[in-house]
Design a protein around this motif. Structure first.
Motif, PDB file in Angstrom:
ATOM      1  N   GLY A 186       0.824  -1.201   0.000  1.00 17.44           N
ATOM      2  CA  GLY A 186       0.000   0.000   0.000  1.00 17.44           C
ATOM      3  C   GLY A 186       0.855   1.246   0.000  1.00 17.44           C
ATOM      4  N   SER A 187       0.201   2.371  -0.070  1.00 16.43           N
ATOM      5  CA  SER A 187       0.899   3.653  -0.128  1.00 16.43           C
ATOM      6  C   SER A 187       1.024   4.255   1.269  1.00 16.43           C
ATOM      7  CB  SER A 187       0.142   4.641  -1.021  1.00 16.43           C
ATOM      8  OG  SER A 187       0.040   4.138  -2.344  1.00 16.43           O
ATOM      9  N   TYR A 188       2.121   4.960   1.495  1.00 12.45           N
ATOM     10  CA  TYR A 188       2.296   5.723   2.732  1.00 12.45           C
ATOM     11  C   TYR A 188       2.726   7.135   2.361  1.00 12.45           C
ATOM     12  CZ  TYR A 188       7.319   5.018   2.008  1.00 12.45           C
ATOM     13  OH  TYR A 188       8.583   5.006   1.464  1.00 12.45           O
ATOM     14  N   ARG A 189       2.351   8.082   3.203  1.00 12.44           N
ATOM     15  CA  ARG A 189       2.749   9.469   2.992  1.00 12.44           C
ATOM     16  C   ARG A 189       2.756  10.190   4.325  1.00 12.44           C
ATOM     17  NH1 ARG A 189       1.224  14.766   2.266  1.00 12.44           N
ATOM     18  NH2 ARG A 189       2.225  15.857   0.524  1.00 12.44           N
ATOM     19  N   LEU A 190       3.846  10.856   4.613  1.00 14.37           N
ATOM     20  CA  LEU A 190       3.970  11.639   5.841  1.00 14.37           C
ATOM     21  C   LEU A 190       4.697  12.924   5.517  1.00 14.37           C
ATOM     22  CD1 LEU A 190       3.623  11.904   8.917  1.00 14.37           C
ATOM     23  CD2 LEU A 190       5.808  10.709   9.179  1.00 14.37           C
ATOM     24  N   GLU A 224       7.244   9.633   1.237  1.00 15.07           N
ATOM     25  CA  GLU A 224       6.128   8.890   0.653  1.00 15.07           C
ATOM     26  C   GLU A 224       6.633   7.801  -0.274  1.00 15.07           C
ATOM     27  OE1 GLU A 224       3.621  11.305  -1.818  1.00 15.07           O
ATOM     28  OE2 GLU A 224       5.306  12.561  -2.447  1.00 15.07           O
ATOM     29  N   GLY A 225       5.777   6.823  -0.505  1.00  7.92           N
ATOM     30  CA  GLY A 225       6.132   5.713  -1.381  1.00  7.92           C
ATOM     31  C   GLY A 225       5.175   4.554  -1.189  1.00  7.92           C
ATOM     32  N   VAL A 236      -1.116   7.496   8.647  1.00  8.77           N
ATOM     33  CA  VAL A 236      -0.053   7.891   9.567  1.00  8.77           C
ATOM     34  C   VAL A 236      -0.005   9.414   9.712  1.00  8.77           C
ATOM     35  CG1 VAL A 236       1.693   7.924   7.727  1.00  8.77           C
ATOM     36  CG2 VAL A 236       2.400   7.568  10.093  1.00  8.77           C
ATOM     37  N   GLU A 237      -0.497  10.141   8.726  1.00  8.33           N
ATOM     38  CA  GLU A 237      -0.553  11.603   8.812  1.00  8.33           C
ATOM     39  C   GLU A 237      -1.329  12.061  10.046  1.00  8.33           C
ATOM     40  OE1 GLU A 237       0.073  14.550   7.160  1.00  8.33           O
ATOM     41  OE2 GLU A 237       1.512  13.745   5.741  1.00  8.33           O
ATOM     42  N   GLU A 238      -2.369  11.322  10.409  1.00 13.97           N
ATOM     43  CA  GLU A 238      -3.212  11.720  11.531  1.00 13.97           C
ATOM     44  C   GLU A 238      -2.479  11.639  12.865  1.00 13.97           C
ATOM     45  OE1 GLU A 238      -7.360  10.181  11.318  1.00 13.97           O
ATOM     46  OE2 GLU A 238      -6.680   9.236   9.452  1.00 13.97           O
ATOM     47  N   TYR A 239      -1.432  10.835  12.934  1.00 11.49           N
ATOM     48  CA  TYR A 239      -0.662  10.725  14.179  1.00 11.49           C
ATOM     49  C   TYR A 239       0.023  12.038  14.552  1.00 11.49           C
ATOM     50  CZ  TYR A 239      -1.009   5.595  14.538  1.00 11.49           C
ATOM     51  OH  TYR A 239      -1.436   4.310  14.701  1.00 11.49           O
ATOM     52  N   LYS A 240       0.247  12.913  13.576  1.00 10.08           N
ATOM     53  CA  LYS A 240       0.953  14.173  13.856  1.00 10.08           C
ATOM     54  C   LYS A 240       0.193  15.047  14.855  1.00 10.08           C
ATOM     55  CE  LYS A 240       1.280  15.715   9.670  1.00 10.08           C
ATOM     56  NZ  LYS A 240       1.648  16.536   8.486  1.00 10.08           N
ATOM     57  N   TYR A 241      -1.103  14.829  14.961  1.00 11.63           N
ATOM     58  CA  TYR A 241      -1.926  15.701  15.797  1.00 11.63           C
ATOM     59  C   TYR A 241      -2.281  15.043  17.129  1.00 11.63           C
ATOM     60  CZ  TYR A 241      -2.079  17.646  11.169  1.00 11.63           C
ATOM     61  OH  TYR A 241      -1.697  18.142   9.948  1.00 11.63           O
ATOM     62  N   ASP A 242      -1.672  13.910  17.403  1.00 14.41           N
ATOM     63  CA  ASP A 242      -1.828  13.231  18.688  1.00 14.41           C
ATOM     64  C   ASP A 242      -0.461  13.224  19.354  1.00 14.41           C
ATOM     65  OD1 ASP A 242      -2.110  11.466  20.824  1.00 14.41           O
ATOM     66  OD2 ASP A 242      -3.484  10.146  19.737  1.00 14.41           O
ATOM     67  N   HIS A 243      -0.310  13.964  20.437  1.00  9.61           N
ATOM     68  CA  HIS A 243       0.997  14.178  21.050  1.00  9.61           C
ATOM     69  C   HIS A 243       1.293  13.194  22.182  1.00  9.61           C
ATOM     70  CE1 HIS A 243       1.117  17.711  18.579  1.00  9.61           C
ATOM     71  NE2 HIS A 243       0.075  18.239  19.193  1.00  9.61           N
ATOM     72  N   ALA A 298       9.705   6.475  13.752  1.00 13.10           N
ATOM     73  CA  ALA A 298      10.209   5.410  12.880  1.00 13.10           C
ATOM     74  C   ALA A 298       9.817   5.697  11.440  1.00 13.10           C
ATOM     75  CB  ALA A 298       9.650   4.065  13.330  1.00 13.10           C
ATOM     76  N   HIS A 299      10.322   4.906  10.532  1.00 12.38           N
ATOM     77  CA  HIS A 299       9.949   5.082   9.119  1.00 12.38           C
ATOM     78  C   HIS A 299       8.437   4.940   8.981  1.00 12.38           C
ATOM     79  CE1 HIS A 299       9.665   4.530   4.801  1.00 12.38           C
ATOM     80  NE2 HIS A 299      10.941   4.876   4.689  1.00 12.38           N
ATOM     81  N   PRO A 300       7.758   5.882   8.306  1.00  9.35           N
ATOM     82  CA  PRO A 300       6.291   5.879   8.269  1.00  9.35           C
ATOM     83  C   PRO A 300       5.673   4.675   7.567  1.00  9.35           C
ATOM     84  CG  PRO A 300       7.195   7.527   6.760  1.00  9.35           C
ATOM     85  CD  PRO A 300       8.329   7.042   7.606  1.00  9.35           C
ATOM     86  N   ALA A 301       6.441   3.932   6.785  1.00  9.04           N
ATOM     87  CA  ALA A 301       5.887   2.755   6.115  1.00  9.04           C
ATOM     88  C   ALA A 301       5.385   1.736   7.127  1.00  9.04           C
ATOM     89  CB  ALA A 301       6.936   2.122   5.197  1.00  9.04           C
TER      90      ALA A 301
END
Length: 331
Positions: free
Chosen positions: A42-46, A62-63, A152-159, A169-172
């Motif tokens: 699947g695709s990942y993007r951060l 991303e990749g 994984v983008e949504e994790y940025k707003y949970d501290h 870690a690597h977002p993949a």
């Protein structure tokens, strides 16, 4: 409520990523997955948060990720067209034996420090260290049992510690777990307590506790506890749970040799660290919260008894997971 990506098509025959000789039980044991539930790629993007003084857009990682079910290896491929090893994913048996170890037993490989998990993971002095991450039983980190994180983008707003550690870690890896986590729409996804819950519920049924409120469940990664109506029922549940924990029915989700190439603590840039760490995903059990509310259920078993019951269940789970995460690898 967000929905995760669709898995492999249903029906007979070999699905993507599956060797033809594999059986469903093997997948359940190795990855806590049902055979037809794996999303092997699947695709990942951060994207980093933008800097106020920076010119141009913020950096992006991303990749595509690729999971090899035969080896448990995870790879990522970005725009450079070169595949990178992201580590290995597995579901390890928590083999405790009798839980009679003294509370003052020395654990020389464990230390407590007041710091920031992203900084510690990306510190070269902690190369090859094991980090126990707070998560749900599906390897993901959801704000509640009613709110599913899809990217994984949504994790940025949970501290909190779990999402921050995933971001370091690597977002993949985080995206692979989010795509494969067990949820209401993907019940056969990753669930570290699937075997345990099934075994305990079967024991309770055999003991005559036939009501659904006397059973365990996992709701979007959160453990839902029984609601006993008496001290006797509570004791039966705790005894059955203890027996099955000692019988190695609980699994521990582990990602080994993961590069710490995720976001730095400021979340405005990506780490350039060259070392790797190991991640162990452990889940607390909510007491009087989320799926486990407290309300008087009978005259003989009120709120105080129910809260004490929930505390004992939560303690059993935490002890099992943390002993599993800090166990001597040679024993």
């Amino acid at each position: 409520m967000a929905k995760g990506p669709k898995g492999p098509p249903k029906g007979k025959g070999k699905g993507p990523g599956y060797p033809s000789e594999a059986e469903p039980e093997e997948f359940l044991e190795r990855y806590c997955l049902g055979r037809r539930s794996l999303v092997p790629s699947g695709s990942y993007r951060l994207a980093a948060h933008p800097k106020k003084s920076a010119d141009g857009p913020p950096p992006v990682c991303e990749g595509e990720y690729y999971f090899d079910v035969a080896t448990g290896k995870l790879q990522a491929q970005d725009s450079s067209a070169e595949k990178m090893e992201i580590g290995s994913f597995s579901a390890e048996v928590v083999n405790l034996g009798p839980m009679e170890r003294p509370g003052d037993l020395a654990l020389p490989v464990v230390k407590v420090c007041a710091s920031e998990v992203m900084r510690e993971m990306q510190n070269p002095e902690n190369a090859n260290a094991f980090f126990v991450l707070p998560s749900q039983l599906n390897g993901a980190e959801f704000p509640s049992h009613c709110s599913i994180v899809a990217s994984v983008e949504e994790y940025k707003y949970d501290h909190t510690g779990g999402p921050c550690a995933q971001l370091a870690a690597h977002p993949a890896l985080a995206q692979f777990l989010l795509h494969n986590a067990a949820t209401h729409s993907k019940p056969a996804g990753i669930n570290a307590a699937r075997q345990l819950v099934s075994s305990v519920n079967a024991s309770l049924l055999n003991a005559g506790l036939t009501s659904k409120k006397h059973t365990f469940d996992v709701v979007n990664g959160y453990l839902k506890m029984p609601v006993p109506e008496s001290d006797e029922a509570a004791s039966s549940v705790l005894a059955a749970l203890s027996v099955q924990l000692q019988a190695a029915q609980l699994r521990l989700l582990v990602a080994s040799e993961v590069p710490v190439l995720g976001l730095t603590p400021s979340k405005t840039s990506f780490s350039q660290a060259t070392h790797r760490v190991n991640l162990v995903y452990a889940s607390a059990v909510p007491i009087n919260a989320y799926v486990n509310g407290i309300g008087a259920v009978s005259k003989g078993f009120g709120d105080l008894q129910l809260q004490e019951f929930q505390r004992k269940v939560a303690e059993l789970f935490l002890v099992a997971q943390h002993l599993g995460g800090t166990a001597d690898p040679d024993h």
